[in-house]
Structure formats: C-alpha cells, structure tokens
Design an enzyme around this catalytic site. Structure first.
Site, PDB file in Angstrom:
ATOM      1  N   ASP A   1      39.701   8.430  25.517  1.00  0.00           N
ATOM      2  CA  ASP A   1      40.927   7.809  25.998  1.00  0.00           C
ATOM      3  C   ASP A   1      41.447   6.778  25.003  1.00  0.00           C
ATOM      4  O   ASP A   1      40.922   5.668  24.906  1.00  0.00           O
ATOM      5  CB  ASP A   1      40.657   7.155  27.361  1.00  0.00           C
TER       6      ASP A   1
ATOM      7  N   ASP B   1      48.783   7.672  24.223  1.00  0.00           N
ATOM      8  CA  ASP B   1      47.741   7.504  25.230  1.00  0.00           C
ATOM      9  C   ASP B   1      47.211   8.858  25.690  1.00  0.00           C
ATOM     10  O   ASP B   1      47.909   9.598  26.373  1.00  0.00           O
ATOM     11  CB  ASP B   1      48.340   6.735  26.415  1.00  0.00           C
TER      12      ASP B   1
END
Length: 483
Positions: free
Chosen positions: A361, A163
C-alpha cells in the site's frame, strides 16, 4: 492527503465487477528477458518517462497521527491500549414529542465511529474518563510523496497522491468553494475541450470520524509519464472535509483494483475503471507492459529520487539488485494488492503465520503487522517499549543502527529485509523514536506501507495479476532525526 475507500462501518462497499486483466497460467514460466526487451521498445517508441514522486515539503512525520489515520481509514479495532478506539453510537430519526428534546420513534441506526479518551481539559490521554471526537488535528493530514499528472486538453497539471490502497481518481475542482480552493491547483472542466460530464454519476469517500469527500463525475484525457488514457473517469470534488482540504496535494490517483471505486449512478454502485485498468481495457499498453512500478527512497538516502513508471520496469534497478524478480500471485477479491505473507524472520528466528496475507500500500507510511510479530521485533531492540500515550512501540534515539535487528517479511515465497534505519519512523519525544512497524490490531491482514516499500523495487503487474519485487537496500543511512 491519502484517501481510502470507506470501511464497512461507514459505507457499504460496491459490488465487485470484473477486472480488466490478462490472466496467466501460474505454471507457465515467464520469459523475463523477452518481456523486458518488449517493454524497452515500447518505452522508446512512446517516449515514456519516469514520474518523479516529489517529496512533499510540508509533510511532517508524526507516529501517533499516522497510526490514528490508519485506524480511521481501515476501521480496525486496536488490540493494544491507547487513547484512540472505535465506539458504536445510536442515531435515531423521528418526530419530537413536545415534552421531549429528542426524536421519538422513526429509524434507528447503529454506526461505528473513531473517538479518543480525553481528560476534563480536553487533552488526549489514555487514562481519560471522557471521550471526544477525532478531528483533522488528530491525524496525519498529508501525503509523503506527490506526483505530477496532466488532465484535459490543453493539459492542466495537478500534484496527486498515488495510492495502491484505493481506486478513486479525484481532484480539487472549480465546484469547491473559493476557500477550499486556496493553495491548490484546481481542475477546471470548462477549460478542457475533451471533458465530458457524466450525468447522474457521483462519488463519495467516508471515514469513521464522519468526514467525507464527494462530488460529481466526468471523463477526460489523463497523461501519466507519456501515456495518454482517454475516457478516464475524473471525480470532481465539490465537498471536502477539513482533513482533506488541509493537505498539500491536489487530489488522489487510486491504483488498486476497480471494484472498490466509489462512483455511483443514480445511487447504485457503478465502479469506474482506474487509469491502469483503462490502459489495459483500451489496449493503450501491450500485454507485456500492463503494469506500473514504484521506487521509494528515504529522506535519509543521498541523491536518490523516488519515482513511478507506467508500462515498463526499470531494468537498471533490477540489475543493481543482483537478483531475479520475485513474483507472487495477487488476490484482488477485496480490491487490494494482496498476497501471501506467511513467514517473518527476526535475527534469524522464524515466526510462522499460516494463511497470513499482506497488502502493498503506497498510501500508508507505516507497516502494520500482527501483535505476535510486533512483540518479537521490539523485544529484539534494546530499551524498546510499548507507550500507551503514543499508542505504539517506541525505542531509544541513542540506539545504534548496528544493534537494530534484521527484520524480514515474506512476499509469497521470498523474504525481504526492511532496512533497519527505517524502523525509526519519527521522533516520539526528545529521547525516543516512534517505530515504523506497529500493530495491525484486529485487521485480518498486514499492511505494508512505505516503511517496507522503501526497501524494495515494487512491480504491480495488473495485467497478469501478480506482484513482484527485488531488494533495494541503500548502502548507508543514518539514524539522525530528519528535519
């Protein structure tokens, strides 16, 4: 499950510390051929391998749940109508008078929580007159991709969510209850000869719905695709909310910048280095290789395997694009991979957004942009509309891919096309798609998640504080609902 650092409404962000990096002169040209050659030698010498991003077989796309999850973790206010919104609540702590059934006096705190409008029977409805708590069932509880990581000596294998929007490396551990350990690979520090407990260090990630994950810390060896990182802080989960425990993965590996890591020592923020920051600080990788890359493919793509690399760029993908890598400097002051994104183009018509920024992201499935861009995009799709009950834009399933608009977003000075088929994120109902691009509400920057990243080969050059990309559009996809 993808975790994010707490929003300012639920927990204060740690004070930024200096990020290990190798600053570059933005006016000096990079010799990419020499850099790629150096990386190729490093890859060969160290036996580095791609880390396959395995598609999570239990992941089920759901548009509103993915959007609600973003409302929760980023804490922004929706600017479009729908059942989910934030509400301020007063919490009072004090002594109860015998004539009252509530605390009197004491400390009063005002917190922002995510709630939903419901009818009398409890069903979610934007016209509901009552409000209810947002629970795990309201949100997307799993990550789309998982990657194998080895921790400890001998190595224990776990499947983690990579992430770039967070900075904690946390894992399911033997400190959890047996019930929470079920259906997960568990890291057992007692079985690792290189594990060291980090006394007085704790971590906690909190969200606006009151859920959290927390625990203790230690350090150990982490192996990523052949790269070994020593003395890496490992956050051991001892408590998990239901929404975290229900996910398929065994934890999370954050790839944002260290200053938003949530580790504390005796209650004071002491952010731990991420694996990439440690690689750089410990000279595990040379300056020409202080980066990682991500290549995501849609489940509509045939024979294409998503992957990450650490320490080198996949030259084949760059060559296949037919273009040079487009680089832009990153602003990491908020801990994210943030860069200028000041122009959007829809079917050749430009929308200028002076001063606009975006983050790349990998922990977000959707792409969130301004209302102005959303409105223009869906006006270009026949039959598209905003659906309050879905809290998002939808368009007809019988839409032909050829009639979808050419939608470009900018990364620095370069624009990239989002593959048209990826605008169809998930079935909204029997006749409509939930759009892959939605409103960012009051959030001050765009959030470019997988819907965007599937169209590019993304290069996160942490040592030089820059982000690069080349197009990775597939020759043919389809708009059939995925199974």
């Amino acid at each position: 499950m993808t975790l994010k650092n707490p929003s300012s409404s639920t927990n204060s962000r740690p004070t930024p510390k200096s990020t290990p990096s190798r600053q570059h002169n933005t006016t000096a040209p990079f010799n990419m051929e020499a850099i790629l050659q150096a990386q190729a030698k490093f890859r060969l010498d160290r036996g580095l391998q791609k880390i396959t991003a395995v598609r999570n077989k239990n992941y089920k796309r759901h548009g509103p749940k993915s959007y609600v999850y973003l409302l929760n973790r980023f804490g922004f206010e929706p600017t479009k109508p729908g059942p989910y919104f934030h509400q301020h609540r007063i919490h009072q702590r004090g002594l109860a008078h015998p004539d009252f059934k509530a605390p009197v006096g004491g400390r009063v705190t005002r917190t922002k929580v995510l709630v939903k409008k419901v009818k009398e029977d409890g069903t979610v409805d934007p016209s509901g007159s009552a409000t209810g708590e947002v629970g795990a069932e309201d949100q997307q509880n799993d990550s789309e991709y998982l990657c194998e990581v080895t921790i400890g000596t001998p190595g224990q294998k776990l499947m983690l969510d990579f992430d770039t929007g967070s900075s904690d490396l946390w894992v399911f551990s033997t400190e959890l209850s047996k019930q929470l350990q079920e259906n997960h690979a568990i890291f057992d520090p007692k079985k690792s000869s290189t594990f060291k407990a980090l006394k007085d260090q704790t971590w906690q990630i909190s969200y606006g719905d009151g859920s959290s994950a927390s625990g203790t810390c230690g350090s150990d060896v982490v192996n990523l695709g052949g790269l070994s990182i020593k003395n890496q802080t490992i956050e051991l989960a001892s408590k998990l909310a239901a929404q975290f425990a229900q996910g398929t993965g065994d934890g999370l590996l954050g790839l944002a910048w260290p200053q938003i890591n949530t580790v504390q020592t005796d209650g004071r923020p002491t952010p731990a280095n991420t694996p990439v920051a440690n690689m750089i600080q410990q000279d595990d990788i040379p300056s020409d290789a202080s980066l990682f890359t991500a290549a995501f493919y849609s489940d509509r793509d045939q024979n294409a395997e998503s992957f990450y690399t650490f320490g080198y760029i996949d030259q084949d993908l760059v060559s296949a694009s037919g273009q040079d890598i487009a680089w832009t400097d990153v602003d990491n002051s908020q801990g994210f991979w943030m860069f200028p994104s000041t122009k959007t183009t829809i079917n050749g018509k430009d929308i200028s957004q002076d001063g606009n920024t975006a983050i790349a992201d990998t922990g977000t499935t959707l792409a969130l942009v301004s209302d102005e861009v959303c409105d223009a995009l869906y006006k270009a799709i026949p039959g598209a509309k905003y659906d309050e009950s879905q809290q998002g834009y939808v368009f007809p399933m019988n839409t032909d891919a050829s009639s979808l608009p050419e939608f470009k977003v900018s990364v620095g000075n370069t624009q990239f096309v989002i593959q048209p088929e990826d605008l169809a994120f998930a079935p909204a109902d029997d006749s409509n798609w939930y759009g892959g691009v939605q409103s960012r509400g009051s959030n001050p920057f765009d959030i470019l998640g997988d819907v965007f990243l599937k169209s590019v080969y993304a290069i996160f050059d942490q040592g030089n504080q820059r982000f690069g990309a080349v197009p990775k559009i597939q020759a043919k996809q389809n708009l059939q609902p995925t199974q």
